[in-house]
Design a protein around this motif. Structure first.
Motif, PDB file in Angstrom:
ATOM      1  N   VAL A 142       0.845  -1.200   0.000  1.00  0.00           N
ATOM      2  CA  VAL A 142       0.000   0.000   0.000  1.00  0.00           C
ATOM      3  C   VAL A 142       0.877   1.247   0.000  1.00  0.00           C
ATOM      4  CG1 VAL A 142      -1.730   1.328   1.271  1.00  0.00           C
ATOM      5  CG2 VAL A 142      -1.928  -1.167   1.143  1.00  0.00           C
ATOM      6  N   ALA A 143       1.897   1.260   0.848  1.00  0.00           N
ATOM      7  CA  ALA A 143       2.786   2.415   0.934  1.00  0.00           C
ATOM      8  C   ALA A 143       3.489   2.667  -0.397  1.00  0.00           C
ATOM      9  CB  ALA A 143       3.807   2.196   2.044  1.00  0.00           C
ATOM     10  N   ALA A 144       3.931   1.602  -1.060  1.00  0.00           N
ATOM     11  CA  ALA A 144       4.612   1.753  -2.349  1.00  0.00           C
ATOM     12  C   ALA A 144       3.654   2.285  -3.415  1.00  0.00           C
ATOM     13  CB  ALA A 144       5.205   0.408  -2.779  1.00  0.00           C
ATOM     14  N   ILE A 145       2.406   1.817  -3.393  1.00  0.00           N
ATOM     15  CA  ILE A 145       1.402   2.304  -4.346  1.00  0.00           C
ATOM     16  C   ILE A 145       1.153   3.792  -4.136  1.00  0.00           C
ATOM     17  CG2 ILE A 145      -1.047   2.175  -4.959  1.00  0.00           C
ATOM     18  CD1 ILE A 145      -0.833  -0.860  -4.239  1.00  0.00           C
ATOM     19  N   VAL A 146       0.995   4.198  -2.885  1.00  0.00           N
ATOM     20  CA  VAL A 146       0.725   5.602  -2.578  1.00  0.00           C
ATOM     21  C   VAL A 146       1.902   6.475  -3.018  1.00  0.00           C
ATOM     22  CG1 VAL A 146       0.340   7.275  -0.727  1.00  0.00           C
ATOM     23  CG2 VAL A 146      -0.871   5.089  -0.705  1.00  0.00           C
ATOM     24  N   VAL A 169      -1.763   3.382   9.582  1.00  0.00           N
ATOM     25  CA  VAL A 169      -2.282   4.213   8.504  1.00  0.00           C
ATOM     26  C   VAL A 169      -1.162   4.588   7.547  1.00  0.00           C
ATOM     27  CG1 VAL A 169      -3.564   6.314   7.931  1.00  0.00           C
ATOM     28  CG2 VAL A 169      -3.942   5.196  10.143  1.00  0.00           C
ATOM     29  N   VAL A 170      -1.407   4.410   6.255  1.00  0.00           N
ATOM     30  CA  VAL A 170      -0.479   4.897   5.242  1.00  0.00           C
ATOM     31  C   VAL A 170      -0.912   6.306   4.863  1.00  0.00           C
ATOM     32  CG1 VAL A 170       0.433   4.591   2.914  1.00  0.00           C
ATOM     33  CG2 VAL A 170       0.045   2.599   4.383  1.00  0.00           C
ATOM     34  N   LEU A 171      -0.020   7.262   5.065  1.00  0.00           N
ATOM     35  CA  LEU A 171      -0.325   8.660   4.778  1.00  0.00           C
ATOM     36  C   LEU A 171      -0.154   8.960   3.292  1.00  0.00           C
ATOM     37  CD1 LEU A 171       1.494  10.274   7.844  1.00  0.00           C
ATOM     38  CD2 LEU A 171      -0.937   9.695   7.621  1.00  0.00           C
ATOM     39  N   ALA A 172      -0.559  10.149   2.891  1.00  0.00           N
ATOM     40  CA  ALA A 172      -0.492  10.531   1.477  1.00  0.00           C
ATOM     41  C   ALA A 172       0.940  10.583   0.963  1.00  0.00           C
ATOM     42  CB  ALA A 172      -1.179  11.875   1.263  1.00  0.00           C
ATOM     43  N   SER A 173       1.901  10.701   1.857  1.00  0.00           N
ATOM     44  CA  SER A 173       3.316  10.704   1.488  1.00  0.00           C
ATOM     45  C   SER A 173       3.862   9.301   1.283  1.00  0.00           C
ATOM     46  CB  SER A 173       4.129  11.391   2.589  1.00  0.00           C
ATOM     47  OG  SER A 173       4.006  10.658   3.811  1.00  0.00           O
ATOM     48  N   GLY A 174       3.092   8.289   1.719  1.00  0.00           N
ATOM     49  CA  GLY A 174       3.575   6.918   1.698  1.00  0.00           C
ATOM     50  C   GLY A 174       4.192   6.494   3.014  1.00  0.00           C
ATOM     51  N   GLU A 175       4.329   7.428   3.938  1.00  0.00           N
ATOM     52  CA  GLU A 175       4.832   7.081   5.270  1.00  0.00           C
ATOM     53  C   GLU A 175       3.769   6.293   6.037  1.00  0.00           C
ATOM     54  OE1 GLU A 175       7.429  10.676   6.894  1.00  0.00           O
ATOM     55  OE2 GLU A 175       5.574  11.373   5.943  1.00  0.00           O
ATOM     56  N   LEU A 231      -5.871  11.795  -2.078  1.00  0.00           N
ATOM     57  CA  LEU A 231      -6.613  10.743  -1.386  1.00  0.00           C
ATOM     58  C   LEU A 231      -8.120  10.983  -1.459  1.00  0.00           C
ATOM     59  CD1 LEU A 231      -4.427  10.135   1.815  1.00  0.00           C
ATOM     60  CD2 LEU A 231      -4.399   8.907  -0.371  1.00  0.00           C
ATOM     61  N   ASN A 232      -8.800  10.125  -2.175  1.00  0.00           N
ATOM     62  CA  ASN A 232     -10.254  10.126  -2.306  1.00  0.00           C
ATOM     63  C   ASN A 232     -10.836  11.517  -2.567  1.00  0.00           C
ATOM     64  OD1 ASN A 232     -12.588   8.681  -2.577  1.00  0.00           O
ATOM     65  ND2 ASN A 232     -12.881   8.311  -0.391  1.00  0.00           N
ATOM     66  N   PRO A 233     -10.406  12.172  -3.614  1.00  0.00           N
ATOM     67  CA  PRO A 233     -10.926  13.517  -3.893  1.00  0.00           C
ATOM     68  C   PRO A 233     -12.417  13.499  -4.178  1.00  0.00           C
ATOM     69  CG  PRO A 233      -9.719  12.652  -5.790  1.00  0.00           C
ATOM     70  CD  PRO A 233      -9.474  11.701  -4.652  1.00  0.00           C
ATOM     71  N   GLY A 234     -13.130  14.491  -3.632  1.00  0.00           N
ATOM     72  CA  GLY A 234     -14.576  14.596  -3.859  1.00  0.00           C
ATOM     73  C   GLY A 234     -15.416  13.948  -2.791  1.00  0.00           C
ATOM     74  N   SER A 235     -14.791  13.123  -1.945  1.00  0.00           N
ATOM     75  CA  SER A 235     -15.541  12.512  -0.860  1.00  0.00           C
ATOM     76  C   SER A 235     -15.437  13.379   0.385  1.00  0.00           C
ATOM     77  CB  SER A 235     -15.005  11.111  -0.550  1.00  0.00           C
ATOM     78  OG  SER A 235     -15.874  10.414   0.322  1.00  0.00           O
TER      79      SER A 235
END
Length: 469
Positions: free
Chosen positions: A60-64, A176-182, A459-463
């Motif tokens: 997940v982190a690598a994908i982000v 939690v995987v943050l938007a930075s991938g951390e 991350l999930n824009p529009g929600s």
């Protein structure tokens, strides 16, 4: 699409294949189409660039990280059981499906904690806890297929919430995987912890707009006794609603207290071919279903007595679980009954319990004005109600009226002092309404938190809420 952009996207998809394997990167429209939307037919849905299915937090982190580098948005998705469009695809975004992150929950009997991946269904967690003589309390109605990740993302509730609380009340810690991938770890395994901000509460209910939950530590408890069940039928919704508020005032606490209005009851009676009160007896105006899991008879005795005093035309209680399930068959059969009538839309609004009957009556008026079927059922003890709107598939005029009815029901609940959502989240269908409840200052705080944790807005824009223009 320019050649440069196309090359960049192909490079990103190639990187996804390197991370999760070719079989877990879906780009064929025939396959990705099933990931476009959740169970809410009114919410907008786009077309995903790809659907990626990781199996570990590291993946997940690598994908982000890859998507952040490419500036490509991500939409998190569980089983698709949501009802607000929170996991609906966004054009050109990568949908990340967590269904492969479904390892057996790790149960610690001593601490009464479960460590769970997001792709585990709620029922699987309940069963794993039960094998250890323990109990996971949150009980969304779709527990057989909704996932823990979706429950966390939407802060799900359920019929037992008035006694046992909602999903957020059971969270001790998150990964939690943050938007930075951390990767961030929140909370602790101890009951008490006030070190810093309550980040558990921040991420639970954030619909994947602040981070992607890849693991949760959840509190369990001792398994309660088998429930006793009761049912009470009333000539009017007002009598049923009055019984609810008067019973709550007694201080007795039920594990379940559900209400169904007349239209819902008649739909189920038709579907089952079995009148709830027997042949040649008019259908009631409302029915209450109750359960107590204390092992005592006092709660249901008090419930029956109070309902009879408020004009119930029928009351019945049983100590036998199998007989209780027969009584609850009318409640469990509602969705298939409505499916037989057309396309159904499950709305969710929450009011104070004393306003339950008022909201049901307002929904009846909206049904008359729009010419659509609207029946209401819900969790009477906490005031969370589910108006069910039915329209004919492919009938554009009825679809338009269904949208109108959805908005009018929401407006009626807000006018009664309720929030725009009590247990199903905001998603895309209610995003434009959040500001009506929390105001501009509240929206500014939301946007500031979003900007701090997800400055690229990937991350999930529009929600959840609309970004500032």
């Amino acid at each position: 699409m320019t050649a440069v952009a196309d090359t960049s996207i192909q490079a990103l998809l190639g990187e996804m294949v390197q991370i999760v394997g070719e079989a877990n990167v879906l780009t064929d429209p025939d396959l990705t189409g099933g990931y476009r939307r959740d169970m809410q037919p009114l919410a907008e849905a786009g077309t995903p660039l790809a659907v990626v299915r990781p199996a570990t937090t590291a993946e997940v982190a690598a994908i982000v990280k890859a998507c952040a580098k490419a500036g490509i948005p991500l939409v998190p998705r569980g089983a698709g059981s949501g009802l607000t469009g929170a996991s609906n695809a966004v054009d050109g975004a990568v949908t990340i499906s967590f269904t492969r992150m479904n390892g057996k929950p790790r149960i610690d009997r001593e601490t009464r904690l479960a460590v769970v991946q997001p792709g585990v269904t709620t029922l699987e967690l309940k069963q794993a806890a039960e094998e250890q003589g323990l109990f996971y309390a949150p009980d969304p109605t779709s527990n057989a297929w909704c996932t823990i990740g979706g429950n966390l993302a939407n802060a799900s509730g359920g019929p037992c919430a008035s006694k046992y609380g909602v999903t957020a009340d059971r969270v001790r810690g998150l990964e939690v995987v943050l938007a930075s991938g951390e990767v961030l770890r929140t909370g602790s395994t101890t009951l008490k912890n006030v070190s810093g901000y309550d980040l558990n509460r921040l991420f639970v209910g954030s619909e994947g707009t602040l981070g992607l939950i890849t693991e949760a530590t959840l509190a369990l408890q001792a398994k309660p006794p088998a429930p006793r069940t009761a049912v009470a039928a009333f000539p009017t919704t007002e009598a049923a609603g009055r019984s609810v508020t008067e019973f709550l005032a007694t201080g007795h606490l039920l594990s379940l207290l559900e209400i169904m209005d007349g239209p819902c009851i008649r739909a189920v009676e038709t579907y089952l071919g079995s009148p709830i009160l027997g042949d040649d007896v008019p259908s009631p105006g409302a029915v209450l279903f109750a359960q107590s899991d204390t092992g005592q008879v006092l709660e249901l005795e008090a419930f029956e007595e109070l309902c009879a005093g408020n004009g119930a035309v029928f009351t019945y209680a049983t100590d036998y679980p199998s007989e209780g399930e027969l009584l609850l068959q009318y409640w469990h059969s509602l969705e298939p009954a409505l499916e037989a009538m057309g396309t159904w839309i499950l709305h969710e609004v929450t009011v104070l319990p004393r306003h339950v009957s008022t909201l049901i009556d307002k929904a009846a008026g909206i049904a008359e004005d729009t010419g659509l079927f609207i029946g209401v059922h819900g969790h009477a003890a906490d005031g969370t109600l589910h108006p069910m709107i039915v329209f004919t598939p492919g009938h554009e005029d009825e679809l338009c009226r269904a949208r109108q009815a959805y908005g009018l029901v929401l407006q009626a609940a807000v006018e009664l002092g309720g929030p725009v959502s009590g247990e199903h989240g905001i998603g895309r269908i209610k995003a434009a309404h959040l500001g009506e409840e929390i105001g501009e200052t509240g929206l500014a705080v939301h946007r500031a938190i979003k900007k701090a944790l997800d400055p690229q807005r990937i991350l999930n824009p529009g929600s959840m809420f609309q970004p500032a223009s």
